[in-house]
Each structure stands twice: as structure tokens, then as C-alpha cells.
Design an enzyme around this catalytic site. Sequence first.
Site, PDB file in Angstrom:
ATOM      1  N   ASN A 147       0.814  -1.218   0.000  1.00 20.57           N
ATOM      2  CA  ASN A 147       0.000   0.000   0.000  1.00 20.57           C
ATOM      3  C   ASN A 147       0.848   1.268   0.000  1.00 20.57           C
ATOM      4  OD1 ASN A 147       0.919  -0.194   2.626  1.00 20.57           O
ATOM      5  ND2 ASN A 147      -1.107  -0.357   3.557  1.00 20.57           N
ATOM      6  N   ARG A 285       3.166   8.305  10.890  1.00 16.81           N
ATOM      7  CA  ARG A 285       2.767   7.906  12.233  1.00 16.81           C
ATOM      8  C   ARG A 285       2.487   9.164  13.054  1.00 16.81           C
ATOM      9  NH1 ARG A 285       1.941   3.865  10.042  1.00 16.81           N
ATOM     10  NH2 ARG A 285       2.658   1.742  10.526  1.00 16.81           N
ATOM     11  N   GLN A 314      -4.902   5.562  18.399  1.00 16.27           N
ATOM     12  CA  GLN A 314      -5.829   5.219  17.328  1.00 16.27           C
ATOM     13  C   GLN A 314      -6.735   4.082  17.803  1.00 16.27           C
ATOM     14  OE1 GLN A 314      -3.425   6.478  13.268  1.00 16.27           O
ATOM     15  NE2 GLN A 314      -3.613   4.325  13.727  1.00 16.27           N
ATOM     16  N   HIS A 333      -7.187   6.885   9.873  1.00 18.87           N
ATOM     17  CA  HIS A 333      -6.064   6.180   9.248  1.00 18.87           C
ATOM     18  C   HIS A 333      -6.579   5.221   8.170  1.00 18.87           C
ATOM     19  CE1 HIS A 333      -1.905   4.113  10.043  1.00 18.87           C
ATOM     20  NE2 HIS A 333      -2.109   4.381   8.770  1.00 18.87           N
TER      21      HIS A 333
END
Length: 398
Positions: A147, A285, A314, A333
Site C-alpha cells: 500500500n 505515524r 488510534q 487512518h
Amino acid sequence: MAKILCVLYPDPVDGYPTEYARDSVPKITHYPDGSTVPTPSAIDFTPGQLLGSVSGELGLRKFLEAQGHELIVTSDKEGPDSVFERELPDADVVISQPFWPAYLTAERIAKAKKLKLAITAGIGSDHVDLNAANEHNITVAEVTYSNSISVAEHDVMQVLALVRNFIPAHDVIRSGGWNIADIVEHAYDLEGMTVGVVGAGRIGQAVLKRLKPFDVKLFYTKRHQLSAELEQELGATYIKDVHELAQKMDVVVLCPPLHSETYHMFDTDMISSMKRGAYIVNDSRGELIDRDAIVAALKSGQLAGYAGDVWYPQPAPADHPWRTMPHEAMTPHMSGTTLSAQARYAAGTREILEDFLANKPIRPEYLIAEDGHLAGTGAKAYTVKKGQDTPGSGHRKA
């Protein structure tokens, strides 16, 4: 029989989809470096399906249960009474995602007496304590490159969204307005700006490549300078010191992994040294950034905008200040979990499992740690230091 514990993000609030916006996704056979996309023996899903949520199960259930293995899939990962915590002690394999990380801390690894393999469905293994994994001889693997381009596209989108003030303009339309002056008082052209990429690895290089046609001045930092040929192809100039780069840029795109040297890299001092009215985009991040320093810089006008796809923790709590700060273009995210990317990282997860369960070697490019030490991509990208202070103990080279 192996027990596979898979932690995925929750299904859509309206339920798992029965149809999709498109009938297919483009077929990609190779990544930009020439390596092949995942090549499992078969897949039990249609590319373009939602695979990264709980009901999608990464398309693994039929394959695993046909061989007599147990698959447990959950999104419940927080606290001592979570499904993840309860099922971990006798799990042979843990699968997690960067988007909904189930942190494999040293304490959790010590409890997981049977754990042999930790797979990241995607890229980035900073949620795994690599020191502890090596001490317990746990193999750590991720689906390298699956990805990277997805995230790079998201970076470029957010650069444009900030500079052109797109999100407030869209909000005006949705509210029934036509307030042109209110929008353009904060909108600029990207053309001619100076853009710096921190961490020119796979994602960072892809960002540079995609920004070059916008006629911007490109710069980058990296532990080791790129070749002269690649610099010329990308149109990018090397600046070794990240502090020097930050001071000169109109736009900074953060692409390094999180480790002890990058934790809160952009703090109050760093942001104060930047040009007034600069922009920061961070899809790497959340803890590369000092949370409150960003809020203060946006309110004071030191920063003209901040966009990010990553948070800490998260999922972010409802009162997280990045949700309501001015001039933001935040997303949950999701940059690396498009339906296109899911097809690749689900296939890669199956390929890793096929090899592991058949006692065959896992592709070196997927390996982060094996046999008690860093291996494959991990040996090239990480160093391991005792007592490191990030959730995982991998020190990943930018």
C-alpha cells in the site's frame, strides 16, 4: 492445527456492503522496483471487496478452515477484557493492521506462549516490540510495498487540499453558501513552492515522483543519499539535516517510520523554525508530531495548515484537539487501506500464511524478523536497540 488471531477494524456503521461503487479494480502485477505483487496459490475473494474490516476477514476463513485451522477475527483490542487479550495466550499467529493496531508489547508477547508469527496486513511493524519478538523467536512479517503507492497518493491529495483550501470550500457548498472571498483568502497555487519530503523511502520517493509535474522545487532527507541518477529522475535535491530542510520549505511531507529518533521530531522548536505559513502533511505515524505544538502553531498562524491520516492513540478520542483545530485536513487512518490496496495486502497475508503453515521460507522482502534476529527487509530497514521507548522497539531507517 494452528490458531490464527486476526484484529481488523469494525465494519461500516450501515453494515457490510452488498454492492460497490465499481465492478473491479485495475490489475497490477509489479511494483515500481520491479518486485511482484503477492502470489498466493489462490484467493477466496474478488479484488475490490471490503476485506480489511471484521466481516471481510482478509478473505482467509475458507482457506484456513479447509486445512483445519482456527480463525478468530475481532475488532475488540483494548483492555484486559478485550477479545484480543483473552485469545492471545494460546494463539499461534497474530494478524494486525497499521490502521487498527493491536500492539504486541513485551508484556503481551510474554503471555503469548505459543505465538510463532506476527503479520502486519499492510506495511509498518512499529506496533510489534521487535526486541521481545526476537527474544521469543517470533517471526515478524509484513506485506512490503502493498500500500505504499496508496499512501503516497493520499499525501499528494492532502498537500493540494491544504494549499488550495479545498475542505473549507467544500464545506461552504454543503452548507448552501457561495462565499468565494472567504475561501480564497487562504488559498494559493502549489506551483513554484518549495516542498521537502522527510524520509525518501518507497513512499517518500513515490511522493516526489508525483509532485514533480506540479513544477515545484523538491528536496528530501534520507539516512543515505539517493543515487545521482534517481535524484535527476525525481528532480529532487538532498538535504542531510532535517532541521535545515524544515527551515527552507513551504510544504513538508513526513514519510519516516516511528522510532526513538523520529518520535516528536516536529515539536515546538522545529515548527517555530519553519517559514511562517508553511504546511505539514503527515501520513506516516501520529507521534512524529507533538500534538499540542501543531494545535498552537495553527492557532497562531505559524503554520498555514496541517493534514494527517495518522493519530495517537488510534482510534482518536472524540475530544482529540486535531478534530477541531483550524486549517486542518485530517482523515482517519485509511490512506493505505483503499479497496485496491486491500486486495494486495490480503493476498500477501495469505501468501505469508501459506508458506508458514507449509514450513516453507517466507519471501525475504516480507520478513522483518526471523530466528531471533532481523531478517529480509527488516535487516535492511531496522536496527534494534534495547529499552527503546516506542510501542514497538524497531528502529527503522528512513
